[in-house]
Scaffold this active site. Sequence first.
Site, PDB file in Angstrom:
ATOM      1  N   LYS A  62     -15.902 -12.842  -3.489  1.00 48.09           N
ATOM      2  CA  LYS A  62     -16.004 -11.380  -3.519  1.00 48.09           C
ATOM      3  C   LYS A  62     -15.290 -10.743  -4.593  1.00 48.09           C
ATOM      4  CE  LYS A  62     -18.412 -10.427  -0.710  1.00 48.09           C
ATOM      5  NZ  LYS A  62     -19.782 -10.976  -0.825  1.00 48.09           N
ATOM      6  N   GLY A  63     -14.916 -11.411  -5.663  1.00 54.18           N
ATOM      7  CA  GLY A  63     -14.624 -10.691  -6.837  1.00 54.18           C
ATOM      8  C   GLY A  63     -15.249 -10.217  -7.833  1.00 54.18           C
ATOM      9  N   GLY A  64     -16.639 -10.943  -8.007  1.00 54.36           N
ATOM     10  CA  GLY A  64     -17.807 -10.780  -8.903  1.00 54.36           C
ATOM     11  C   GLY A  64     -17.892 -11.908  -9.460  1.00 54.36           C
ATOM     12  N   THR A  65     -17.729 -13.202  -9.117  1.00 54.47           N
ATOM     13  CA  THR A  65     -17.836 -14.176  -9.963  1.00 54.47           C
ATOM     14  C   THR A  65     -19.471 -14.393 -10.108  1.00 54.47           C
ATOM     15  OG1 THR A  65     -18.050 -15.426  -7.696  1.00 54.47           O
ATOM     16  CG2 THR A  65     -15.932 -15.547  -8.939  1.00 54.47           C
ATOM     17  N   SER A 151     -14.534  -6.463   1.850  1.00 53.34           N
ATOM     18  CA  SER A 151     -15.839  -7.043   1.221  1.00 53.34           C
ATOM     19  C   SER A 151     -16.050  -8.410   1.839  1.00 53.34           C
ATOM     20  CB  SER A 151     -15.993  -7.218  -0.439  1.00 53.34           C
ATOM     21  OG  SER A 151     -17.134  -7.783  -0.635  1.00 53.34           O
ATOM     22  N   LYS A 250     -25.903  -8.936  -2.178  1.00 55.55           N
ATOM     23  CA  LYS A 250     -24.913  -8.477  -2.910  1.00 55.55           C
ATOM     24  C   LYS A 250     -24.690  -6.909  -2.784  1.00 55.55           C
ATOM     25  CE  LYS A 250     -24.009 -12.481  -4.416  1.00 55.55           C
ATOM     26  NZ  LYS A 250     -22.620 -13.350  -3.936  1.00 55.55           N
ATOM     27  N   ARG A 252     -23.394  -4.966  -0.447  1.00 59.71           N
ATOM     28  CA  ARG A 252     -23.499  -4.264   0.763  1.00 59.71           C
ATOM     29  C   ARG A 252     -22.290  -3.399   0.961  1.00 59.71           C
ATOM     30  NH1 ARG A 252     -22.285  -9.728   1.634  1.00 59.71           N
ATOM     31  NH2 ARG A 252     -23.969 -11.045   2.644  1.00 59.71           N
TER      32      ARG A 252
END
Length: 287
Positions: A62-65, A151, A250, A252
């Site tokens: 949930k970091g943006g990977t 998140s 993605k 949400r």
Amino acid sequence: KVGCHAKTSFDLLRLTGWLVWMLNNLQTLAFSGLPGLESNSSGKEWTAARRLPQALIIGVKKGGTRALLEFLRLHPDIRALGSEPHFFDRHYARGLDWYRSMMPKALDGQIVMEKTPRYFVTQETPARVHAMSQDVKLIVVVRDPVSRAISDYTQIISKTPDIPPFESLYISFFSLGQIDSLWSPLWIGLYAQHLERWLSWFPRSQIHLVSGERLISDPAGELGKVQDFLGLQRIKPEGSSKPHCLGKTKGRTHASINPEVMQRLRDFYKPHNQRFYQLAGQDFGWQ
């Protein structure tokens, strides 16, 4: 998370990337024919082959990977596995030959990479990665651990809507009123603890930290730093700098959390964040 925008810009960026690669390799291609068919006059193999990865996106969940991976896959000198193989945390017993077979075929000079965010927080993973390669480049996308936890919880309730509210789960069952730092959505955000484990196996110079917040506000800037870290020519997104749609899972809307709980979590993470900034050598500015 980066949402669904600019499909046209995505296609143009991919085309631009390949044109840059073709121009850079035009002379070699003139002598060697098409890549993947034969060797050139210098004996360099152009046949695509499966290789172990030279770079890994190891976290965080949930970091943006996923957004970062989709950005990087636009580069012609990167060949990245789309799925998460979970080799070093779940399937290590299958061996490196199995892991290699999972990788996409790549030409000589292209970087093979994969992402599995669970690697960053799994205790055995750093030693296992080191055993595969001491020179592998490691990438970690981090974001404010409080918003990351929410998140994470939001994703959990999307799959299991009957679980208790966040306000009930973040408190330890065994200690009255104490924050449960072992609850996965909170434990993952103890970045200093996890980074220290990796630094016992790899030098800081082989670990690149990406700001999840800046990946949204300035994706071209963060992507450029990653490309520099990987030793790649920078390819800057034109027009909108967002990749194609990342899917319905993605972006949400976050679950609504009691503001007092939010403040307790900020206070809880503050010393952990300060320790992380010291190890990282940079301040991410989380409140």
